[in-house]
Scaffold this active site. Structure first.
Site, short mmCIF file in Angstrom:
data_model
loop_
_atom_site.label_atom_id
_atom_site.label_comp_id
_atom_site.label_asym_id
_atom_site.label_seq_id
_atom_site.Cartn_x
_atom_site.Cartn_y
_atom_site.Cartn_z
N GLY A 112 -0.52 -7.29 51.83
CA GLY A 112 -1.34 -8.50 51.92
C GLY A 112 -2.14 -8.59 50.63
N HIS A 113 -1.76 -9.51 49.76
CA HIS A 113 -2.40 -9.63 48.45
C HIS A 113 -3.21 -10.93 48.39
CE1 HIS A 113 0.82 -6.81 46.53
NE2 HIS A 113 0.18 -6.27 47.54
N ASP A 120 -4.58 -2.06 48.89
CA ASP A 120 -5.71 -3.00 48.96
C ASP A 120 -6.70 -2.82 47.82
OD1 ASP A 120 -4.64 -4.02 51.32
OD2 ASP A 120 -5.72 -2.57 52.55
N LYS A 134 -4.74 -5.68 43.86
CA LYS A 134 -3.56 -5.93 43.01
C LYS A 134 -3.28 -7.43 42.90
CE LYS A 134 -1.17 -3.37 45.81
NZ LYS A 134 -2.24 -2.83 46.68
N GLN A 193 1.31 -1.86 48.26
CA GLN A 193 0.78 -0.57 48.74
C GLN A 193 0.12 0.20 47.59
OE1 GLN A 193 4.25 -1.44 50.05
NE2 GLN A 193 2.92 -2.52 51.43
P1 GDP Z 1 -4.27 -5.93 47.34
O1 GDP Z 1 -3.49 -5.68 48.57
O2 GDP Z 1 -4.32 -4.76 46.42
O3 GDP Z 1 -3.86 -7.19 46.62
O4 GDP Z 1 -5.79 -6.17 47.83
P2 GDP Z 1 -6.26 -7.07 49.08
O5 GDP Z 1 -6.11 -8.50 48.72
O6 GDP Z 1 -5.62 -6.60 50.33
O7 GDP Z 1 -7.78 -6.64 49.20
C1 GDP Z 1 -8.67 -6.79 48.14
C2 GDP Z 1 -9.83 -7.70 48.60
O8 GDP Z 1 -10.91 -7.58 47.70
C3 GDP Z 1 -9.48 -9.18 48.63
O9 GDP Z 1 -10.17 -9.79 49.68
C4 GDP Z 1 -9.97 -9.69 47.28
O10 GDP Z 1 -10.29 -11.07 47.29
C5 GDP Z 1 -11.20 -8.86 47.11
N1 GDP Z 1 -11.56 -8.54 45.72
C6 GDP Z 1 -10.75 -8.29 44.66
N2 GDP Z 1 -11.47 -7.92 43.58
C7 GDP Z 1 -12.77 -7.94 43.97
C8 GDP Z 1 -14.00 -7.61 43.32
O11 GDP Z 1 -14.04 -7.22 42.16
N3 GDP Z 1 -15.15 -7.69 44.07
C9 GDP Z 1 -15.14 -8.10 45.35
N4 GDP Z 1 -16.31 -8.16 46.00
N5 GDP Z 1 -14.00 -8.43 46.01
C10 GDP Z 1 -12.84 -8.32 45.32
P1 IMO Z 2 -1.09 -3.77 50.08
O1 IMO Z 2 0.10 -4.16 49.24
C1 IMO Z 2 -3.00 -0.86 52.71
C2 IMO Z 2 -0.39 1.44 55.36
C3 IMO Z 2 -0.54 1.16 56.84
C4 IMO Z 2 -0.20 2.54 57.40
C5 IMO Z 2 0.90 3.02 56.47
C6 IMO Z 2 2.30 2.82 57.03
O2 IMO Z 2 -1.82 -4.91 50.66
O3 IMO Z 2 -1.97 -2.84 49.32
P2 IMO Z 2 3.82 0.65 57.28
O4 IMO Z 2 3.61 -0.60 58.09
O5 IMO Z 2 3.98 0.41 55.83
O6 IMO Z 2 4.91 1.51 57.84
O7 IMO Z 2 2.45 1.49 57.50
O8 IMO Z 2 0.75 2.28 55.27
N1 IMO Z 2 -0.12 0.24 54.53
C7 IMO Z 2 -1.04 -0.34 53.74
N2 IMO Z 2 -2.35 -0.08 53.59
N3 IMO Z 2 -2.42 -1.84 51.98
C8 IMO Z 2 -1.10 -2.10 52.11
O9 IMO Z 2 -0.46 -2.99 51.32
C9 IMO Z 2 -0.36 -1.37 53.05
N4 IMO Z 2 0.94 -1.38 53.46
C10 IMO Z 2 1.06 -0.38 54.34
O10 IMO Z 2 -1.85 0.76 57.17
O11 IMO Z 2 -1.30 3.40 57.25
MG MG Z 3 -3.70 -5.72 50.64
#
Ligand code: GDP
Ligand code: IMO
Ligand code: MG
Length: 450
Positions: free
Chosen positions: A40-41, A13, A16, A223
């Site tokens: 979840g991206h 999270d 990416k 991840q």
């Molecule tokens: P990922 O799994 O690495 O793609 O990240 P996620 O999408 O799960 O979580 C990142 C969250 O932060 C998302 O809701 C993005 O829209 C948000 N986000 C990304 N970059 C920034 C930033 O620079 N500032 C803020 N406030 N939010 C951001």
């Molecule tokens: P993105 O790509 C954050 C975490 C789960 C749990 C552990 C194992 O959005 O960054 P699993 O279901 O993979 O067997 O769970 O890994 N986890 C993540 N945490 N971002 C993710 O993906 C994750 N994918 C798995 O919360 O701790």
């Molecule tokens: Mg994510």
């Protein structure tokens, strides 16, 4: 050499999705190499927000070929739902390719994920309950079903029968649970096969050919480094290889093609699920980070645990992955704080560790050693040039570069594409204002532009 890797430098999270979307503008292919729909991206463009779980974030660009590599585990039901959802929002999924060798997440994998967690009781991992661990376990156990099995009913049925013989026995004997029905699974999955067939391809050959031709290929990690099965905080990890090695096993391309490895790191740290987290702030600091950063899981909606940036972990991520640059995200969230801390070492029984301690007990029990610097306390969400950042923020970035040994090339100051500071103009996308996908109908395939 035309391969770029984007991967998570923390516990997932990190942002990416946003960084992939930004760099995808210049790419020909965007490829997922590991994980499944536990990911979840998020990509935000203007008023539009997309949450992608299995499909690479490049799908939003009509010129890009999006690839789900062999290292990904695919739940075909979820994949089709995601495709339908994108289609209903005007995004074409015609250019989506799925590896013949990617493994399938089966209904019993979801059941075993849930039961596994239940049986662990207090020691549970906090998985996403998407069947990811059991699907990878079957792959290693040579009991898995692959995407290509969907193309032959006889083979598919035989493999499901073989798997269920073992699975149903375990469900009954170990958990007292009813088993799964072969016919039901075969009927359901072959229904998905009809729709997926046009997308199924030998993606390894496709990607190697593309790279040989000098095409630009972006590998989108899911991840993060600390969730890696081998290099993460085992057993509180996922079951795949989000780190650099996963790119090669998860796609079948050679390391010789990689020119750039971008680690994405938040300006602080979050973690969903259980496991050690030395810099965690279970107090008003963590609450504020969570509130300002809207730290809720994209996939499960769970509240993310928050803490100060951990320099030791960042240096570890740089080492494991050979990071060539960093994309630092969510710097805007730290605008809230009077002072900002960064962990530079771990204190364990009086000894300071500057490198990630391989022994789990040290990592579980260590106390972070922090450097504390003044915060900037001003809105930076509209800043686009590094020199316009407050001096305190520049100091913070400088510290991060010193500790990690990696230059920060992109600084994200908000979720939108426009809320980005490009340290290097070289990689700045041509179209920053609005994602080209918002002008879908204007795309001219002959000029290759808009
Ligand atoms: P990922 O799994 O690495 O793609 O990240 P996620 O999408 O799960 O979580 C990142 C969250 O932060 C998302 O809701 C993005 O829209 C948000 N986000 C990304 N970059 C920034 C930033 O620079 N500032 C803020 N406030 N939010 C951001
Ligand atoms: P993105 O790509 C954050 C975490 C789960 C749990 C552990 C194992 O959005 O960054 P699993 O279901 O993979 O067997 O769970 O890994 N986890 C993540 N945490 N971002 C993710 O993906 C994750 N994918 C798995 O919360 O701790
Ligand atoms: Mg994510």
């Amino acid at each position: 050499m035309a391969g770029t890797v984007i991967l998570g430098a923390q516990w997932g999270d990190e942002g990416k999705g946003k960084i992939t979307d930004l760099l995808a503008d210049r790419m020909d292919y965007v490829v997922r190499y590991a994980g499944g729909n536990n990911a979840g991206h998020t990509v935000v463009c203007g008023a539009d927000e997309f949450k992608l779980h299995l499909i690479p974030s490049g799908i939003l660009y009509p010129h890009i070929i999006s690839v789900i590599g062999n290292g990904v585990v695919v739940n075909p039901k979820v994949l089709l739902e995601e495709m339908d959802n994108l289609n209903s929002r005007g995004i074409s999924t015609e250019n989506l390719k799925i590896s013949l060798n990617a493994h399938l997440v089966m209904p019993y994998h979801l059941a075993f994920d849930r039961l596994g967690e239940l049986s662990l009781g207090k020691a549970k991992l906090g998985t996403t309950h998407r069947g990811i661990g059991p699907a990878y376990a079957d792959k290693a156990d040579r009991l898995g079903l692959r995407v290509q099995d969907l193309l032959d009913e006889k083979i598919f049925r035989t493999k499901v029968e073989t798997a269920l013989k073992r699975k149903n026995a375990i469900l009954a004997k170990a958990f007292g649970q009813p088993g799964f029905d072969v016919d039901q699974i075969v009927e359901e999955y072959l229904g998905y096969a009809d729709r997926l067939e046009p997308h199924i391809a030998d993606t390894t050959l496709m990607l190697n050919n593309a790279l040989e031709e000098g095409k630009e290929v972006l590998f989108e990690g899911a991840q993060g480094t600390l969730l890696d099965l081998d290099h993460g905080t085992y057993p509180f990890v996922t079951s795949s290889s989000p780190t650099i090695g996963g790119v090669f096993t998860g796609t079948g391309v050679s390391p010789k093609h990689i020119k750039k490895i971008v680690g994405v790191a938040k300006a602080y740290v979050t973690r969903v699920g259980y496991g050690p987290f030395p810099t965690e702030q279970e107090n008003e600091i963590g609450e504020l980070m969570g509130k300002k950063g809207v730290e809720f899981g994209t996939t499960t909606g769970r509240k993310r645990r928050c803490g100060w940036l951990d320099g030791v972990l960042l240096r570890y991520a740089a080492r494991i992955n050979g990071l060539t640059s960093l994309a630092l995200t969510k710097l805007d969230v730290l605008s809230e704080f009077e002072t900002i801390k960064i962990c530079v070492g771990y204190n364990f029984q009086g000894k300071i560790y500057y490198e990630f301690p391989a022994h789990q007990s040290i990592f579980h029990k260590c106390v972070p050693e922090y450097v504390e610097i003044p915060g900037w306390r001003s809105d930076i969400t509209e800043v686009t040039k590094k020199e316009n950042l407050p001096k305190e923020a520049l100091k913070y970035i400088d510290l991060i570069e010193q500790i990690s040994g990696v230059p920060v090339e992109i600084i994200s100051v908000g979720p939108k594409r426009t809320q980005t500071v490009w340290v290097s103009e070289e990689i700045k996308p041509a179209q920053i204002e609005n994602g080209p996908y918002l002008h879908f109908e204007d795309y001219d395939p002959f000029s290759g532009g808009y």
